[in-house]
Enzyme design. Structure first.
Site, mmCIF file in Angstrom:
data_model
loop_
_atom_site.group_PDB
_atom_site.id
_atom_site.type_symbol
_atom_site.label_atom_id
_atom_site.label_comp_id
_atom_site.label_asym_id
_atom_site.label_seq_id
_atom_site.Cartn_x
_atom_site.Cartn_y
_atom_site.Cartn_z
ATOM 1 C CG ASN A 34 28.093 34.310 -40.764
ATOM 2 O OD1 ASN A 34 27.852 34.344 -41.963
ATOM 3 N ND2 ASN A 34 29.001 35.099 -40.194
ATOM 4 C CB CYS A 35 26.948 31.385 -45.280
ATOM 5 S SG CYS A 35 27.865 30.839 -46.737
#
Length: 273
Positions: A141-142
C-alpha cells in the site's frame, strides 16, 4: 526554479478517463515535452473512471484478494509506468507534472517538483512536509509509508504520494492527492483502516485552481497556456493505453503487460540520488 530564458508551460483542464488512458496520456506528454524545446513544463489534473487500483511498475505478485476483486469487477487494476506501491484512486485527485530539464539528482528533483503542492496547501491552511520513512519493498500500500517522495500533514498523515518516470533527463512526476478515501473498499483491499479524509478547510471544487495558481507562482518565468489534447493525441493514447492494462488472468503478475514500458530503475534516464 528560475531559468534565464522564458519558456512555455502547458496546462490541461481536468480529465476523466480510464486508468490505462490516463497513464498513456502522462507518458505521451512526457514524450512531447522531452522532444519540444519550447515547452519547459506541463501540468494536468485528472480523476479516474470507475474504481481503479494502480500498481507500481516493479510491484511483484499481487495479493489474491486484489485479483478476486478485479475478477468480480469491483475494481480495475492497472500498472503505472512509475515505481512505488499500489494506490487506490477513488475520492481523490491525481496530478501529473512533466518537467523538461529538472535537476538530475532525484532527491532534489522531488523537492523542487513538489514545492507548488506545499505552497498550494499552505495557502489553504494545511502545512505539508516531506516524509522521512525508508521505502519498504514488501509493503503493498502506497499510503502505509511516507518517504521523501511523499507529503504529510502536521499529524503525520500522508496526504500526497508521488512517483517518477525519467526519460533522457526529462521528468514525469505524478501522484495522488488523498481527499476522501472509501473506507469500506480500502479495508477490503489493504486490510487496514483508510486514512482520515482531508480537512473540511480543503475546498474540493476550487482545489485544482488553487494548486494551478501555486504552480504558476513557483515557475514565474514560464508563460502558461491552456491546452487540450488533439484528435491525433487521443488516437495515440488509445493505442498505447493497452501497455498499462493489467491482465488479471495471466499466471505471473510480476510480468508487465508490455515490455515496452520504460524502466524507472535503470538506464541513463534515471538520475543519481
Amino acid at each position: 526554479m528560475n531559468q534565464s530564458i522564458s519558456k512555455k508551460g502547458h496546462y490541461f483542464p481536468i480529465m476523466h478517463m480510464s486508468g490505462p488512458n490516463q497513464m498513456a496520456t502522462d507518458m505521451m506528454l512526457l514524450e512531447k515535452v522531452k522532444l519540444n524545446s519550447d515547452i519547459s513544463i506541463a501540468l494536468r489534473f485528472y480523476q479516474w473512471k470507475g474504481l481503479c487500483l494502480s500498481v507500481g511498475k516493479n510491484q511483484k505478485k499481487l495479493p489474491s484478494n486484489w485479483i478476486d476483486l478485479a475478477k468480480r469487477k469491483e475494481i480495475k487494476i492497472i500498472r503505472r509506468p512509475s515505481g512505488g506501491n499500489a494506490v487506490l484512486h477513488s475520492g481523490g485527485l491525481t496530478y501529473a507534472l512533466i518537467w523538461r530539464s529538472p535537476p538530475r539528482r532525484k532527491r532534489e528533483a522531488y523537492y523542487l517538483a513538489s514545492q507548488w503542492l506545499i505552497k498550494g496547501f499552505a495557502d489553504l491552511g494545511l502545512p505539508l512536509i516531506f516524509g522521512n520513512q525508508s521505502a519498504n519493498p514488501s509493503e503493498k500500500n502506497c499510503f502505509s509509508t511516507s518517504t521523501l517522495a511523499d507529503l504529510i500533514d502536521p499529524l503525520g498523515n500522508k496526504r500526497i504520494g508521488s512517483a517518477q518516470v525519467w526519460q533522457k533527463g526529462s521528468l514525469l512526476q505524478h501522484g495522488e492527492i488523498l481527499l476522501d478515501p472509501p473506507a469500506k473498499l480500502w479495508m477490503e483491499i489493504f486490510k487496514t483502516k483508510a486514512p482520515k479524509p482531508a480537512s473540511i478547510s480543503i475546498p474540493k471544487i476550487s482545489l485544482v485552481e488553487t494548486l494551478y495558481k501555486a504552480c504558476r507562482s513557483c515557475w514565474p518565468e514560464v508563460s502558461w497556456q491552456d491546452k487540450k489534447l488533439t484528435k491525433k493525441e487521443y488516437e495515440k493514447i488509445t493505442i498505447n493505453s493497452m501497455k498499462y492494462a493489467l491482465n488479471i488472468n495471466q499466471p505471473d503478475l510480476s510480468i508487465n503487460p508490455a515490455e515496452s514500458i520504460a524502466s524507472t530503475a535503470s538506464g541513463r534516464a534515471n538520475p543519481s540520488g
